[in-house]
Design an enzyme around this catalytic site. Structure first.
Site, short mmCIF file in Angstrom:
data_model
loop_
_atom_site.label_atom_id
_atom_site.label_comp_id
_atom_site.label_asym_id
_atom_site.label_seq_id
_atom_site.Cartn_x
_atom_site.Cartn_y
_atom_site.Cartn_z
N ARG A 52 0.83 -1.21 0.00
CA ARG A 52 0.00 0.00 0.00
C ARG A 52 0.87 1.26 0.00
NH1 ARG A 52 -4.52 0.49 4.55
NH2 ARG A 52 -2.72 1.07 5.80
N ARG A 105 10.08 18.88 -8.33
CA ARG A 105 11.29 18.56 -9.09
C ARG A 105 12.55 19.10 -8.42
NH1 ARG A 105 9.33 20.85 -14.76
NH2 ARG A 105 8.89 22.52 -13.29
N LYS A 151 -2.58 7.11 1.36
CA LYS A 151 -2.23 7.46 2.75
C LYS A 151 -1.16 8.55 2.67
CE LYS A 151 -1.95 4.94 6.61
NZ LYS A 151 -3.09 5.28 7.45
N GLU A 184 -16.06 6.61 6.15
CA GLU A 184 -15.33 5.94 7.23
C GLU A 184 -15.23 6.91 8.40
OE1 GLU A 184 -11.32 5.03 5.93
OE2 GLU A 184 -11.03 7.02 5.09
#
Ligand code: PXG
Length: 292
Positions: A52, A105, A151, A184
């Site tokens: 993940r 960058r 995440k 959630e």
């Protein structure tokens, strides 16, 4: 606490584990993270968490500076150097040091660190009594903005939701998406039990693809429940037989009240407790050994 921290290829005492004020993880929340646990000397679902993390990195075009196997070793070694058997592990990868513009960058080297320590989100009494939720005004991020499946180090949305919940005396905040469906909570996935079904919102509703969520779905299958991933409204939650939250840090937390409505009989549900017990068995048995 005298922890040993992994920081950019080195293990250093926590007093020396310092990050530049020009790190874009700090300046812009530009980075990704994972939270894992070890139980009984074994790291639980290590591969799944790392997979993940690499996906989160890919989504924000940030290359994780270690190969999968190297990172795995670094995580194991961090827990080992801290002599921990039961621990909470945080892996953080930021865009690295840049200038005061946000152009990634300019950041030539990502920063990576790993902390192995402990976490207890709620006192034991709340796991026994169950917690109460309140629906918060802050909505889940749009999938087409910073996708909640990432995440990322941008947790302000979740933090606002936590503040709104605790301001009115609730333990956790229930977050809806832009369509009014349940996504959630601030750092946990949500499940309800209705008749013989275990129901949780789909990832497309703005839920994180939780590792604990997956473990609970597998437990549900094994104990003969029907599993459904479907959009839920607040009505569905209020009228459920049982409700609980899942997360690496929180583990499995029974929910007994939502927006002032008592869930079931106001006590942690039978199926919730059964799943919690199965979860404890699995976490004690499975995992990647730290000391061998
Ligand atoms: N949803 C969100 C938004 C999360 O951040 C989960 C669900 C549960 O996923 P896992 O894979 O852990 O079952 C998380 C992860 C905390 C804290 O201190 C919690 C998480 C992450 C970081 C901090 O409460 N939970």
């Amino acid at each position: 606490m005298g922890l040993i921290i992994y920081l950019n290829d080195k293990f250093v005492p926590e007093e020396e584990a310092k990050i530049s004020v020009f790190d874009h993880g700090l300046l812009y929340g530009d980075g990704v993270f994972e939270g894992l646990r070890s139980y009984n000397g074994k790291i639980f679902k290590l591969d799944e968490h790392l997979i993940r993390l690499y996906k989160s990195g890919k989504a924000i075009a940030l290359e994780i500076p270690l190969k999968f196997e190297e990172l795995k070793k670094a995580v194991i070694e961090t827990v080992k150097r801290n002599n921990l058997k039961d621990s909470y592990i945080r892996i953080v990868v930021t865009r690295g040091i840049g200038d005061l513009g946000l152009d990634p960058r300019k950041c030539k080297h990502p920063t990576i660190f790993i902390i192995a320590s402990h976490i207890q989100l709620y006192p034991d009494s709340l796991y026994e009594k169950g917690i109460d939720l309140i629906t918060v005004p802050t909505r889940r991020n749009l999938n087409e903005a910073v996708n909640p499946a990432i995440k990322s180090l941008n947790y302000l949305n979740n933090i606002l939701a936590k503040i709104e919940a605790t301001n009115v005396g609730a333990t956790e905040g229930l977050i809806l998406n832009q369509y009014g469906y349940v996504s959630e909570c601030t750092g946990e996935n949500i499940f309800i039990v209705k008749n013989n079904s275990l129901i949780t919102p789909p990832i497309s509703a703005g839920a994180l693809e939780g590792i604990t969520r997956k473990v609970v779905i597998d437990i549900g299958v094994n104990i003969g429940l029907q599993i459904k991933e479907e959009n839920l409204t607040r009505y569905d939650i209020y009228t459920s037989d049982e409700c609980f939250l899942t997360g690496t840090a929180a583990e499995i937390v029974p929910v007994v009240k939502v927006d002032g409505r008592i869930i079931g009989d106001g006590k942690p549900g039978k199926i919730t407790l059964k799943i919690r017990k199965e979860f404890q068995i699995i976490t004690e048995l499975e995992g990647v050994p730290i000391y061998e």
